[in-house]
Design a protein around this motif. Structure first.
Motif, mmCIF file in Angstrom:
data_model
loop_
_atom_site.group_PDB
_atom_site.id
_atom_site.type_symbol
_atom_site.label_atom_id
_atom_site.label_comp_id
_atom_site.label_asym_id
_atom_site.label_seq_id
_atom_site.Cartn_x
_atom_site.Cartn_y
_atom_site.Cartn_z
ATOM 1 N N PHE A 1 -81.073 -47.283 64.167
ATOM 2 C CA PHE A 1 -79.745 -47.623 64.664
ATOM 3 C C PHE A 1 -78.939 -46.362 64.967
ATOM 4 O O PHE A 1 -79.450 -45.249 64.866
ATOM 5 C CB PHE A 1 -79.066 -48.572 63.682
ATOM 6 N N LEU A 2 -77.701 -46.527 65.389
ATOM 7 C CA LEU A 2 -76.936 -45.391 65.908
ATOM 8 C C LEU A 2 -76.841 -44.258 64.909
ATOM 9 O O LEU A 2 -76.898 -43.074 65.282
ATOM 10 C CB LEU A 2 -75.531 -45.847 66.306
ATOM 11 N N PHE A 3 -76.690 -44.592 63.629
ATOM 12 C CA PHE A 3 -76.550 -43.585 62.582
ATOM 13 C C PHE A 3 -77.647 -43.744 61.532
ATOM 14 O O PHE A 3 -77.451 -43.456 60.356
ATOM 15 C CB PHE A 3 -75.144 -43.678 61.972
ATOM 16 N N GLY A 4 -78.804 -44.196 62.002
ATOM 17 C CA GLY A 4 -79.950 -44.406 61.120
ATOM 18 C C GLY A 4 -80.015 -45.837 60.652
ATOM 19 O O GLY A 4 -80.687 -46.671 61.256
ATOM 20 N N ARG A 5 -79.287 -46.166 59.602
ATOM 21 C CA ARG A 5 -79.259 -47.535 59.099
ATOM 22 C C ARG A 5 -78.158 -48.321 59.802
ATOM 23 O O ARG A 5 -77.179 -47.757 60.287
ATOM 24 C CB ARG A 5 -79.041 -47.560 57.585
ATOM 25 N N PHE A 6 -78.316 -49.634 59.828
ATOM 26 C CA PHE A 6 -77.331 -50.491 60.477
ATOM 27 C C PHE A 6 -75.985 -50.385 59.774
ATOM 28 O O PHE A 6 -75.902 -50.356 58.547
ATOM 29 C CB PHE A 6 -77.805 -51.947 60.439
ATOM 30 N N GLY A 7 -74.917 -50.335 60.586
ATOM 31 C CA GLY A 7 -73.575 -50.241 60.021
ATOM 32 C C GLY A 7 -72.540 -50.811 60.972
ATOM 33 O O GLY A 7 -72.862 -51.469 61.972
ATOM 34 N N ARG B 1 -77.959 -41.676 68.749
ATOM 35 C CA ARG B 1 -79.338 -41.717 68.278
ATOM 36 C C ARG B 1 -79.904 -40.310 68.154
ATOM 37 O O ARG B 1 -80.605 -39.993 67.184
ATOM 38 C CB ARG B 1 -80.199 -42.543 69.260
ATOM 39 N N ALA B 2 -79.601 -39.433 69.131
ATOM 40 C CA ALA B 2 -80.137 -38.076 69.095
ATOM 41 C C ALA B 2 -79.535 -37.260 67.956
ATOM 42 O O ALA B 2 -80.239 -36.490 67.287
ATOM 43 C CB ALA B 2 -79.870 -37.383 70.433
ATOM 44 N N ARG B 3 -78.242 -37.419 67.715
ATOM 45 C CA ARG B 3 -77.561 -36.586 66.715
ATOM 46 C C ARG B 3 -77.698 -37.118 65.293
ATOM 47 O O ARG B 3 -77.809 -36.338 64.350
ATOM 48 C CB ARG B 3 -76.076 -36.463 67.073
ATOM 49 N N PHE B 4 -77.658 -38.457 65.154
ATOM 50 C CA PHE B 4 -77.503 -39.027 63.814
ATOM 51 C C PHE B 4 -78.530 -40.095 63.455
ATOM 52 O O PHE B 4 -78.497 -40.605 62.342
ATOM 53 C CB PHE B 4 -76.106 -39.653 63.677
ATOM 54 N N GLY B 5 -79.420 -40.443 64.372
ATOM 55 C CA GLY B 5 -80.251 -41.619 64.168
ATOM 56 C C GLY B 5 -81.592 -41.381 63.521
ATOM 57 O O GLY B 5 -82.424 -42.298 63.492
ATOM 58 N N GLY B 6 -81.812 -40.193 62.993
ATOM 59 C CA GLY B 6 -83.137 -39.876 62.478
ATOM 60 C C GLY B 6 -83.575 -40.705 61.289
ATOM 61 O O GLY B 6 -84.775 -40.811 61.019
ATOM 62 N N GLY B 7 -82.645 -41.309 60.574
ATOM 63 C CA GLY B 7 -83.008 -42.042 59.366
ATOM 64 C C GLY B 7 -83.324 -43.504 59.577
ATOM 65 O O GLY B 7 -83.504 -44.245 58.598
ATOM 66 N N GLY B 8 -83.401 -43.958 60.819
ATOM 67 C CA GLY B 8 -83.684 -45.369 61.074
ATOM 68 C C GLY B 8 -83.593 -45.670 62.555
ATOM 69 O O GLY B 8 -83.604 -44.753 63.387
#
Length: 217
Positions: A155-161, A146-153
């Motif tokens: 979920f873990l990498f922003g959007r659900f995947g 969340r800290a490294r990649f979650g800025g766009g939403g």
């Protein structure tokens, strides 16, 4: 076009079945669901008609058969590239694949001592040192991603995947066993619990009991 067919087990217990089901449902990919209740006399014979391994989940796409949760998710990513099931950024995608593989291969103590049972509540149970170490690692993954990649939403990498689908069963695990969450891990768990696909799964989770997966509440 013939829709995909996903074969799953009992929704109350089968965390492996949940993973590709969430990917399909949340991405809006049409599919037919075949549910085979597990641990019945007829279960093994039914499973082998769909899955070479005799286990769930299994996916059928015309003449193509795919079994194993992560393999199905990878196939869906190739089949529907427009869905963006892995992050577009190479660095984020590498971490997402690593997280998914770690979830797939590891955390045996959590599975053994805090097995999924959506409708039950076992506060305080299952907390062996090994299980607590698994939980600590999982929460660290959530917080770091969340800290490294979650800025766009949310979920873990922003959007659900796919990475979210692979860790998703942990959320009802922790809820069932009364594990308190804080900070980014709590916020992520809440986002997962609010996910329409996860809510749909929970809403129809079976009320039947499989005694080997039950414990005193």
């Amino acid at each position: 076009m013939t829709p995909l067919t996903l074969v799953i087990g009992n929704k109350n217990y089968s965390s492996w079945s949940m993973r590709p089901w969430l990917v399909l449902r949340q991405a809006g990919i049409p599919f037919e669901e075949v549910r085979i209740p597990l641990y019945r006399p007829e279960s093994a014979a039914l499973l082998t008609t769909w899955s070479p391994s005799g286990k769930v989940p299994a996916l059928r796409d015309g003449g193509i058969r795919v079994w194993d949760s992560l393999a199905i998710c990878e196939y869906l990513n190739e089949r529907f590239p427009e869905q963006g099931l892995w992050p577009a950024d190479a660095a984020a995608r590498a971490v997402a694949r690593s997280v998914s593989a770690e979830m797939h291969a590891g955390f045996g103590a959590l599975r053994e001592h805090m097995s999924m049972n959506i409708r039950a509540r076992y506060p305080g149970q299952g907390r062996t040192p090994e299980c607590l170490a698994d939980i600590e690692r999982i929460l660290a993954i959530w917080t770091e991603c969340r800290a490294r990649f979650g800025g766009g939403g949310d979920f873990l990498f922003g959007r659900f995947g796919i990475a979210d689908a692979m860790v998703a069963p942990v959320v009802p695990h922790l809820q069932a066993y009364g594990v308190a969450l804080e900070g980014a891990a709590r916020d992520y768990a809440n986002a997962m619990l609010a996910l329409p696909a996860l809510q749909a799964w929970v809403a129809v989770a079976e009320t039947e009991r499989i005694e080997k997966f039950e414990r005193d509440e």
